[in-house]
Design an enzyme around this catalytic site. Structure first.
Site, PDB file in Angstrom:
ATOM      1  N   SER A 185      51.797  43.560  34.740  1.00  0.00           N
ATOM      2  CA  SER A 185      52.079  42.976  36.048  1.00  0.00           C
ATOM      3  C   SER A 185      53.523  42.452  36.102  1.00  0.00           C
ATOM      4  O   SER A 185      54.464  43.230  35.987  1.00  0.00           O
ATOM      5  CB  SER A 185      51.054  41.879  36.349  1.00  0.00           C
ATOM      6  OG  SER A 185      51.171  41.432  37.672  1.00  0.00           O
ATOM      7  N   ASP A 339      44.847  48.298  43.961  1.00  0.00           N
ATOM      8  CA  ASP A 339      45.886  47.357  43.560  1.00  0.00           C
ATOM      9  C   ASP A 339      47.064  47.493  44.518  1.00  0.00           C
ATOM     10  O   ASP A 339      47.541  48.606  44.763  1.00  0.00           O
ATOM     11  CB  ASP A 339      46.334  47.685  42.122  1.00  0.00           C
ATOM     12  CG  ASP A 339      47.437  46.769  41.602  1.00  0.00           C
ATOM     13  OD1 ASP A 339      47.763  45.775  42.275  1.00  0.00           O
ATOM     14  OD2 ASP A 339      47.955  47.053  40.504  1.00  0.00           O
ATOM     15  N   HIS A 369      43.887  45.106  40.231  1.00  0.00           N
ATOM     16  CA  HIS A 369      44.976  44.412  39.556  1.00  0.00           C
ATOM     17  C   HIS A 369      44.434  43.330  38.616  1.00  0.00           C
ATOM     18  O   HIS A 369      43.601  42.516  39.003  1.00  0.00           O
ATOM     19  CB  HIS A 369      45.919  43.763  40.577  1.00  0.00           C
ATOM     20  CG  HIS A 369      47.184  43.261  39.955  1.00  0.00           C
ATOM     21  ND1 HIS A 369      48.249  44.093  39.708  1.00  0.00           N
ATOM     22  CD2 HIS A 369      47.534  42.043  39.496  1.00  0.00           C
ATOM     23  CE1 HIS A 369      49.214  43.396  39.126  1.00  0.00           C
ATOM     24  NE2 HIS A 369      48.807  42.152  38.990  1.00  0.00           N
TER      25      HIS A 369
END
Length: 399
Positions: A185, A339, A369
């Site tokens: 991320s 996501d 995510h």
């Protein structure tokens, strides 16, 4: 304290129950019931944090960090684990105890959390797994967090720790030809930025690869197909993606609405970057869940002045020039269908391939995510997250 917290918790629970219907958990998501439970916990944490902040007990971010910290794990029979500092940056080093025939792979790991949350403890299970399963020395980096430490603090910490490691590989029994940066991320953003910075360096060993796990790589367009399709899908909502980017950049989330609408980028600059950041570069199969053509919004110069560093590649690696991109090492990119950051990964995949960089891409069709860090979460698992993590391990073994 307990008497105070009980009514606060009740208020938080009420806020969660009222808020849950507003979120979207598509039926195709891996383990939707478990995801809803995780979402309930996170919403409860956020609601209670807001209440605590209003009462003056602590900030919402401080409370969120405390809850996300995770419990301390015991000793690992297969790993030596020690906390150190690399160039004054806290790190945790994982080294397999088993003897090795030669130098091992080295992995720099940068955790996720929107540059605001996350710690060495939060990603302890992931780093242990990577070290054990790939027989690698893993260095997990605790970079400084926003909003207390704005851009480029996190990037500088990751770069400094990486440079230190590359200068002392022999001490850790690591092969100079097999060092990889890996990030999840926001950590994927940092890994991409560090990789770009080191791409042209002749003074340090060249990175063998970069591993980007659902990375956030741009802040020009929050209306790409994946942002539209997954705007309400946990664990990262469209508004939160812009919120985190602004906290990292400026330490506040002012002008978030203008950024979401796209009023923060001048028309000439938007045109310049359209060759890299555009729905036209997203394969058609990722548009079948629907994409709405949006009316261009008016540019607001005052907003641009506050966020113009969004155009710096160290903050938004997708905007790096081709002369940098073509020097990048072999890459692994993991994306998830559900996501908002999916298209950031797809766009970067295309950029790398267009510049002759070898890319291994793995797409979790039922992923959301944050699923990698939830592969083994509080006693229950997300099989898709484990599958993605194992693909990362397999890629490492191929190096």
């Amino acid at each position: 304290l307990l008497l105070l917290l009980l009514p606060l918790a009740a208020l938080a629970a009420a806020a969660v129950l009222l808020g849950l219907p507003g979120y979207d958990i598509p039926p195709g998501v891996n383990q939707p019931a478990k995801l809803r439970l995780v979402l309930t916990v996170l919403l409860g944490t956020a609601a209670l944090g807001r209440i605590l902040e209003k009462t003056g007990l602590c900030s919402q971010i401080t409370f969120g960090r405390y809850v996300r910290q995770g419990r301390k794990l015991g000793l690992d029979p297969k790993l030596f684990i020690q906390d150190l500092q690399f160039n004054k940056v806290p790190v945790r080093v994982y080294q397999p105890k088993a003897t090795s025939d030669g130098p091992r792979r080295g992995i720099l790991f940068f955790h996720g959390g929107g540059w605001v949350f996350g710690s060495l403890d939060t990603y302890e299970k992931v780093c242990r797994y990577l070290s054990r399963e790939s027989d690698s020395v893993v260095v997990s980096v605790q970079y400084r967090l926003a909003p207390e430490h704005k851009y480029p603090a996190a990037y500088e910490d990751c770069l400094n720790a990486t440079q230190h490691f590359l200068q002392h590989l022999e001490h850790y029994g690591v092969d100079p030809a097999r060092v990889t940066v890996c990030g999840d991320s926001a950590g994927g953003n940092l890994a991409a930025a560090v990789s770009q910075t080191l791409a042209g360096s002749s003074e340090l060993p060249r990175l063998r690869a970069q591993i980007l796990i659902y990375p956030g790589l741009q802040a020009l367009d929050f209306n790409l197909p994946s942002y539209q399709q997954n705007r309400g899908v946990p664990l990262l909502f469209r508004e939160r993606a812009a919120f985190f980017a602004l906290l990292y950049l400026n330490g506040d989330a002012l002008h978030m609405q203008e950024v979401l609408e796209g009023s923060h980028i001048p028309p000439d600059m938007r045109l310049k970057y359209r060759k890299w950041v555009s729905p036209d570069n997203i394969p058609e199969e990722f548009k079948v869940r629907g994409v709405k053509p949006l009316r261009p919004t008016d540019f607001i110069a005052e907003v641009y002045e506050t966020v113009k560093r969004f155009c710096e590649p160290n903050l938004c690696p997708l905007l790096a020039e081709d002369s940098v991109v073509h020097q990048l090492p072999e890459s692994f990119i993991l994306t998830c269908e559900y996501d908002v950051l999916r298209d950031d990964g797809l766009l970067y995949k295309k950029r790398l391939e267009d510049n002759g960089v070898r890319v291994t891409w793995y797409h979790l069709e039922d992923g959301f995510h944050g699923i990698i860090s939830l592969y083994d979460y509080c006693g229950f698992s997300f099989p898709s997250g484990k599958r993605g993590l194992d693909r990362v391990v397999n890629f490492l073994k191929s190096l």
